[in-house]
Design a protein around this motif. Sequence first.
Motif, PDB file in Angstrom:
ATOM      1  N   TYR A  33     118.741  37.295   4.344  1.00 43.77           N
ATOM      2  CA  TYR A  33     118.450  37.374   2.920  1.00 43.77           C
ATOM      3  C   TYR A  33     117.085  38.032   2.695  1.00 43.77           C
ATOM      4  O   TYR A  33     116.175  37.854   3.491  1.00 43.77           O
ATOM      5  N   TYR A  35     114.221  37.987  -0.418  1.00 45.28           N
ATOM      6  CA  TYR A  35     113.780  37.421  -1.684  1.00 45.28           C
ATOM      7  C   TYR A  35     112.469  38.077  -2.089  1.00 45.28           C
ATOM      8  O   TYR A  35     111.711  38.556  -1.257  1.00 45.28           O
ATOM      9  N   GLN A  37     109.007  36.876  -4.462  1.00 48.68           N
ATOM     10  CA  GLN A  37     108.372  35.728  -5.091  1.00 48.68           C
ATOM     11  C   GLN A  37     107.238  36.217  -5.965  1.00 48.68           C
ATOM     12  O   GLN A  37     106.301  36.856  -5.489  1.00 48.68           O
ATOM     13  N   PHE A  90     110.011  37.886   0.993  1.00 52.21           N
ATOM     14  CA  PHE A  90     110.362  36.984   2.083  1.00 52.21           C
ATOM     15  C   PHE A  90     111.758  37.301   2.588  1.00 52.21           C
ATOM     16  O   PHE A  90     112.691  37.514   1.811  1.00 52.21           O
ATOM     17  N   THR A 101     120.730  25.467   6.311  1.00 51.79           N
ATOM     18  CA  THR A 101     119.280  25.667   6.307  1.00 51.79           C
ATOM     19  C   THR A 101     118.932  27.136   6.454  1.00 51.79           C
ATOM     20  O   THR A 101     119.480  27.829   7.305  1.00 51.79           O
ATOM     21  N   GLN A 102     118.013  27.582   5.611  1.00 51.35           N
ATOM     22  CA  GLN A 102     117.495  28.937   5.748  1.00 51.35           C
ATOM     23  C   GLN A 102     116.129  28.889   6.416  1.00 51.35           C
ATOM     24  O   GLN A 102     115.297  28.037   6.102  1.00 51.35           O
ATOM     25  N   PHE A 104     112.704  30.971   7.085  1.00 47.08           N
ATOM     26  CA  PHE A 104     111.964  32.029   6.413  1.00 47.08           C
ATOM     27  C   PHE A 104     110.937  32.689   7.318  1.00 47.08           C
ATOM     28  O   PHE A 104     110.346  32.047   8.195  1.00 47.08           O
ATOM     29  N   GLY A 105     110.714  33.980   7.050  1.00 47.55           N
ATOM     30  CA  GLY A 105     109.616  34.687   7.674  1.00 47.55           C
ATOM     31  C   GLY A 105     108.318  34.405   6.932  1.00 47.55           C
ATOM     32  O   GLY A 105     108.312  33.728   5.907  1.00 47.55           O
ATOM     33  N   PRO A 106     107.207  34.959   7.430  1.00 54.61           N
ATOM     34  CA  PRO A 106     105.895  34.686   6.845  1.00 54.61           C
ATOM     35  C   PRO A 106     105.602  35.466   5.578  1.00 54.61           C
ATOM     36  O   PRO A 106     104.623  35.177   4.881  1.00 54.61           O
ATOM     37  N   ARG A 109     103.248  41.037   1.734  1.00 56.94           N
ATOM     38  CA  ARG A 109     102.599  41.186   0.420  1.00 56.94           C
ATOM     39  C   ARG A 109     102.529  42.669   0.114  1.00 56.94           C
ATOM     40  O   ARG A 109     101.935  43.447   0.874  1.00 56.94           O
TER      41      ARG A 109
END
Lengths: 113, 111
Positions: A33, A35, A37, A90, A101-102, A104-106, A109
């Motif tokens: 995925y 995303y 933010q 992300f 459960t997903q 996530f990467g860090p 930006r």
Amino acid sequence: NAGVTQTPKFRVLKTGQSMTLLCAQDMNHEYMYWYRQDPGMGLRLIHYSVGEGTTAKGEVPDGYNVSRLKKQNFLLGLESAAPSQTSVYFCASSYGQGVETQYFGPGTRLLVL
Amino acid sequence: SQQGEEDPQALSIQEGENATMNCSYKTSINNLQWYRQNSGRGLVHLILIRSNEREKHSGRLRVTLDTSKKSSSLLITASRAADTASYFCATDGGSNYKLTFGKGTLLTVNP
């Protein structure tokens, strides 16, 4: 295991420039995925993939393209960056059928001037 | 559109106190998840509760789910300064593939 990694960590673009964000996972997950933010907006799904060679649109896909040529990698492309695409991006992955459960990467930006 | 909405938007408590956050959602779900995000980091999964479950525990975390009210709560007991983070609920809205995240609750635990 590194889990989910993202490159680059930070990038500044000028309006109209293009770039590709890379997400890699070493957990053999089927689903991946992307995303974005933004302050006060929570996470919004851009695109997702349910397996190698497949992609689908999420909530906010306009201005982005994706590719999943290899199971472990999910690329997010911006063909012509706009200031509205300034955000933190992300990547996440999950295993198996259903929405489990997903991981996530860090994050990356991105600042578009 | 947002499926899950957390309440309150921000919460400030003293170390040792309990923190409760709520999540409301709109459509039927298969499961609901809670995630934590420390400042500048990615989200970390905390707990998943399925639609046929009413309560679940994990360490100092307690999650409840009321499908008739389309709501969930996350309780953190005996909070610590390290619990300072944003907390998000995520629902599948009946989908097999994707989650929808709320806007989060910012929890500040003061030492």
